[in-house]
Design a protein around this motif. Structure first.
Motif, mmCIF file in Angstrom:
data_model
loop_
_atom_site.group_PDB
_atom_site.id
_atom_site.type_symbol
_atom_site.label_atom_id
_atom_site.label_comp_id
_atom_site.label_asym_id
_atom_site.label_seq_id
_atom_site.Cartn_x
_atom_site.Cartn_y
_atom_site.Cartn_z
ATOM 1 N N ALA A 1 42.905 79.753 33.363
ATOM 2 C CA ALA A 1 42.092 80.123 32.226
ATOM 3 C C ALA A 1 42.435 79.382 30.934
ATOM 4 C CB ALA A 1 42.219 81.622 31.975
ATOM 5 N N TYR B 1 36.730 80.281 33.601
ATOM 6 C CA TYR B 1 36.809 81.459 34.445
ATOM 7 C C TYR B 1 37.045 81.080 35.899
ATOM 8 C CZ TYR B 1 34.944 84.313 30.620
ATOM 9 O OH TYR B 1 34.759 84.968 29.429
ATOM 10 N N LYS C 1 37.034 79.205 27.468
ATOM 11 C CA LYS C 1 37.457 79.936 28.653
ATOM 12 C C LYS C 1 37.012 79.243 29.936
ATOM 13 C CE LYS C 1 39.450 83.715 30.225
ATOM 14 N NZ LYS C 1 40.861 83.975 29.967
ATOM 15 N N ASN D 1 36.602 88.627 35.903
ATOM 16 C CA ASN D 1 37.460 87.447 35.885
ATOM 17 C C ASN D 1 38.869 87.767 35.409
ATOM 18 O OD1 ASN D 1 36.189 84.646 36.522
ATOM 19 N ND2 ASN D 1 34.551 85.789 35.522
ATOM 20 N N ARG E 1 33.348 89.177 32.258
ATOM 21 C CA ARG E 1 34.687 88.889 31.733
ATOM 22 C C ARG E 1 35.716 89.822 32.357
ATOM 23 N NH1 ARG E 1 31.805 87.662 26.833
ATOM 24 N NH2 ARG E 1 31.783 89.868 26.245
#
Length: 411
Positions: free
Chosen positions: A110, A119, A117, A154, A151
């Motif tokens: 990450a 992922y 970001k 992840n 989010r």
């Protein structure tokens, strides 16, 4: 050109070879760095801290020469067209494996220097189960109102990825997991199973690890939907069952027990089951910690002279204090059961107040039995008992561990 490198499985004397007892190192090429002289950023992780450092291309090559297969027994290097894995066994024998990549390589973790970001599950790449669950469109775009969920998924996968090498080493050794010895995961209170499906997809479809995952929940209609989706997706080692945490039985020892938002004392029953079964790791996101708040309300007012009196006078503060105290006691009890425990932020507080994640990884028996291990347990027991005694409270996981908890979990 090297795009990223990950170092894992440190040798036992890692603190002697390097300046700290590092558990993992991640290196990635800095975005925007020139082709002629790429610059790399790195993050070094211990159990409790992380440290940053930068490398030139020559410095990174020298660092890898010094530590790959020597200080760290597993190193994965990714270039634009290949993935190179360096593996060393306990006898110091080093193997170097290389496989070509079908598409453009990307860093698998990450962090990035410009904070963009990266992922594990990427936006723009359609993932069938996420499409079916309404998180993604057929084109791979994140659906409106589902960005927080994406989010969250992840973030949870990152927490699993961080301990995956340790799980593999402890359970399956250098040979890794196999169809006859898969990575066994139990998910208590799985609900609609967004994360359960994500874990299966990440481990089995992306990392090509043999897994056996069971999701358990009380809602028969939800479980039926999950089982149907698993069948339609071809996930033959992912199954769902209707059941109560307190009544669940499986003769096979789990490698990882997951409990996400199991309400109130249901979390305690899940943690107790995981401890009794000797799970190698536990990931728990507690929810609705009503128990101690209810007991604080029922007890006589805390004396004004008590340092806890200001925390129990006001309903909102008392509720939050009780929730934090509940999870602090759970963390101590996991420590006493021989686990290395971290209390982490699951997702940002702005997205949900249910953002505390307990991550517990079982220590080796020799470490638990050692003098230092016994001192750690004794100090933990002293802290936990002092906190509960000061307020005249009992906590469900403590009663479960002592065999004095009646009934079933409050759900």
């Amino acid at each position: 050109m090297i795009l990223s490198v990950s170092f894992s499985k440190p040798v036992r004397n890692i603190a002697e070879l390097m300046d700290r007892p590092y558990r993992k190192i991640r290196v990635w090429r800095r975005p925007g760095a020139g082709l002629a002289r790429p610059v790399y950023d790195a993050e070094f992780f211990t159990d409790t801290q992380s440290f940053r450092r930068s490398f030139t291309e020559a410095e990174l090559a020298a660092f890898m020469q010094e530590h790959a297969g020597k200080s760290f027994r597993a190193v994965v290097e990714r270039t634009e067209d290949a993935e190179i894995t360096v593996l060393a066994n306990r006898h110091g024998e080093i193997r170097r494996l290389s496989r070509p990549l079908k598409g453009p390589a990307r860093p698998s973790f990450a962090a990035s220097a410009d904070r963009r970001k990266q992922y594990i599950l990427e936006e723009g790449v359609p993932i069938p189960f996420l499409v079916r669950l309404g998180v993604m469109t057929k084109e791979g775009k994140i659906a409106a109102q589902k960005h927080d969920k994406f989010r969250q998924i992840n973030r949870f996968l990152e927490y699993i990825d961080d301990i995956l090498d340790e799980l593999t080493e402890r359970a399956a050794g250098d040979g890794g997991f196999s169809p006859d010895r898969p990575l066994r995961i139990v998910d208590f209170g799985c609900g609609k199973s967004y994360l359960t499906f994500a874990v299966y997809y990440f481990l089995h479809c992306l990392r090509h690890i043999d897994v056996d995952i069971t999701g358990l929940d009380l809602k028969a209609d939800v479980i039926a939907d999950c089982q149907r989706l698993a069948g339609e997706s071809g996930y033959d080692r992912l199954r769902f069952m209707v059941g109560n945490i307190a009544d669940y039985a499986d003769a096979r020892r789990p490698d990882l027990v997951v409990t996400l938002h199991a309400c109130n004392t249901a979390t305690d029953y899940a943690l107790d089951w995981a401890i009794r079964q000797g799970a190698a790791a536990i990931l728990s996101v507690p929810c609705c910690q009503h128990e101690l708040n209810t007991r604080l309300q029922a007890n006589a007012p805390v004396p004004d002279a008590s340092p806890f009196a200001p925390l129990t006078r006001y309903g909102l503060i008392r509720e939050r204090f009780a929730a934090l105290m509940t999870d602090a006691v759970r963390a101590e009890l996991l420590e006493q059961a021989g686990y290395r425990v971290q209390v982490l932020e699951f997702v940002d507080m702005s997205h949900t107040p249910k953002n505390v994640l307990l991550r517990a990884v079982k220590k080796r028996d020799a470490d638990v039995r050692s003098a230092d291990g016994q001192k750690t347990i004794a100090r933990s027991r002293e802290r936990e008992k002092a906190l509960l005694s000061a307020l005249g409270l009992e906590q469900e996981l403590d009663r479960l561990r002592n065999g004095t908890a009646p009934g079933s979990p409050e759900q």
